[in-house]
Design a protein around this motif. Structure first.
Motif, short mmCIF file in Angstrom:
data_model
loop_
_atom_site.label_atom_id
_atom_site.label_comp_id
_atom_site.label_asym_id
_atom_site.label_seq_id
_atom_site.Cartn_x
_atom_site.Cartn_y
_atom_site.Cartn_z
N GLN A 1 0.81 -1.21 0.00
CA GLN A 1 0.00 0.00 0.00
C GLN A 1 0.85 1.27 0.00
N LEU A 2 2.16 1.12 0.09
CA LEU A 2 3.06 2.27 0.02
C LEU A 2 3.47 2.47 -1.44
N PRO A 3 2.92 3.46 -2.11
CA PRO A 3 3.07 3.57 -3.56
C PRO A 3 4.48 3.89 -4.02
N GLY B 1 7.48 -16.96 9.76
CA GLY B 1 6.41 -17.03 8.76
C GLY B 1 6.95 -16.90 7.36
N SER B 2 6.06 -16.69 6.42
CA SER B 2 6.42 -16.65 5.00
C SER B 2 6.37 -15.23 4.46
N ILE B 3 6.83 -15.07 3.23
CA ILE B 3 6.75 -13.78 2.55
C ILE B 3 5.34 -13.60 2.01
N PRO B 4 4.64 -12.54 2.34
CA PRO B 4 3.29 -12.33 1.80
C PRO B 4 3.31 -12.22 0.28
N SER B 5 2.33 -12.80 -0.37
CA SER B 5 2.26 -12.72 -1.83
C SER B 5 2.11 -11.28 -2.30
N SER B 6 1.60 -10.41 -1.43
CA SER B 6 1.41 -9.00 -1.80
C SER B 6 2.72 -8.29 -2.10
N TYR B 7 3.87 -8.83 -1.66
CA TYR B 7 5.14 -8.16 -1.91
C TYR B 7 5.48 -8.14 -3.39
N GLY B 8 4.92 -9.04 -4.14
CA GLY B 8 5.13 -9.03 -5.58
C GLY B 8 4.44 -7.88 -6.28
N TYR B 9 3.61 -7.15 -5.56
CA TYR B 9 2.85 -6.05 -6.14
C TYR B 9 3.35 -4.69 -5.65
N ILE B 10 4.54 -4.67 -5.06
CA ILE B 10 5.17 -3.40 -4.69
C ILE B 10 5.88 -2.89 -5.94
N LYS B 11 5.29 -1.95 -6.63
CA LYS B 11 5.66 -1.59 -7.99
C LYS B 11 7.09 -1.10 -8.14
N ASN B 12 7.57 -0.33 -7.20
CA ASN B 12 8.88 0.32 -7.37
C ASN B 12 9.99 -0.34 -6.56
N LEU B 13 9.76 -1.52 -6.04
CA LEU B 13 10.73 -2.16 -5.16
C LEU B 13 12.02 -2.48 -5.90
N SER B 14 13.14 -1.98 -5.39
CA SER B 14 14.44 -2.24 -6.00
C SER B 14 15.40 -2.96 -5.06
N LEU C 1 6.33 -12.96 -6.67
CA LEU C 1 7.61 -12.26 -6.65
C LEU C 1 8.25 -12.19 -8.03
N ALA C 2 7.74 -12.98 -8.96
CA ALA C 2 8.22 -12.89 -10.35
C ALA C 2 7.90 -11.53 -10.95
N ARG C 3 6.96 -10.80 -10.37
CA ARG C 3 6.59 -9.48 -10.88
C ARG C 3 7.65 -8.42 -10.57
#
Length: 329
Positions: free
Chosen positions: A163-165, A179-192, A209-211
């Protein structure tokens, strides 16, 4: 002469008065409250009520031309002992907060930091803070850089960081996260940059995470208990530069992955990776595939021979320089 001295004292008092008005009263009050909440450490001895927080060299404080505090750093003090100061949330123009190497700073991250709506960079590293990585971090909508490494944080990863754009870096290594990595992390658009190493994370990696395909992407998931497939991090069209998946329980066929053309460093050592090495590894600057189940001949290339045998040792049947030659039938 006494008259001139008197006039000089009046002049100096006016100068001091004008300087004291430079720092915004709300920010000065917040800083002095922070100092009190930190038990008045020697590190902050320059924070004095009769001086200006913007123009009197207060330690770790920088101001905007509008005299609002936008940068605060408090670092490297083994004597400072207190809980995390909630009054940090009372600096509404703060853009960068760095709290570093304060091992006796304890407690949890206070929700008051969500009032820092302009905060772009948050670093709390090398402290004794504990508790979870709070979900309310997602309220810091301006955040681009999140570093909560080398603390005593526990619990699961917050699911709502997507949710952090503007978020570009997640640095959470050296904690006690599970725990595990949330699937939502694949949708962090600008993550480098994604650093989750040296935790107690486990489970299968989400295919989402392929995204992740940002420029100069660095992925470090080493020293956890991840299992299964990790091929989603590979692909010729990706822009990844560093992938470190070492010391996990990952199992996938190495021969079938396409290495990003930008990849410089790859470490998959101490896993259960099998198959042959792809030809593309010869173009890497650094590689470690030791302690796996790989077979076949190591691709020939100058970098491969420069790495040394330790980068390829303890596999099922890898052969060729820098390991012993392959047997020819």
């Amino acid at each position: 002469m006494p008259t001139k001295l008197f006039l000089l004292l009046i002049f100096l008092s006016h100068v001091a008065s004008s300087l004291s008005k430079g720092c915004h009263p709300q920010d000065k009050k917040a800083l002095l409250q922070i100092k009190q909440e930190l038990n008045n450490p020697t590190l902050l001895s320059s924070w004095q009520p009769h001086t200006d927080c913007c123009y009197s060299n207060w330690y770790g404080v920088n101001c905007l031309p509008s005299n609002r505090v936008y940068f605060l750093i408090i670092e490297i003090d083994n004597d400072l002992s207190s809980s995390f100061p909630p009054s940090i949330g009372n600096l509404p123009y703060l853009e960068s907060l760095l709290i570093y190497q304060l091992p006796n700073l304890t407690g949890s991250i206070p929700e008051s930091i969500t009032k820092l709506t302009k905060l772009r960079s948050l670093t709390i590293s090398g402290t004794g803070i504990s508790g979870p990585v709070p979900n309310f971090i997602s309220k810091l909508k301006s955040l681009t850089y999140l570093d909560l490494s080398e603390n005593r944080l526990s619990g699961t990863l917050p699911h709502n960081l997507y949710q952090l754009p503007n978020l570009e870096a997640i640095i959470l290594q050296n904690n006690r996260l599970t725990g595990s990595i949330p699937s939502s992390y694949g949708y962090i658009k600008n993550l480098s940059s994604l650093f989750l190493s040296h935790n107690r994370l486990s489970g299968k990696l989400p295919m989402s995470l392929a995204r992740l395909n940002s420029m100069a992407l660095v992925v470090d998931l080493s020293h956890n208990k991840f299992e299964g497939n990790a091929s989603m991090f590979f692909g010729f069209a990706k822009h990844t530069e560093t992938i470190d998946l070492s010391w996990n329980m990952l199992s996938f066929e190495m021969e079938n992955v396409e290495l990003p053309k930008t990849l410089k460093l790859l470490d998959v050592s101490h896993n259960r990776v099998y198959g042959k090495l792809p030809e593309g590894v010869k173009n890497l600057q650094w590689l470690n595939v030791s302690y796996n189940r790989l077979c076949g001949e190591i691709p020939k290339g100058e970098n491969m021979q420069n790495l040394g045998a330790n980068s390829f040792s303890h596999n099922k049947c890898l052969c060729g320089s820098p390991l012993p030659s392959c047997k020819r039938i």
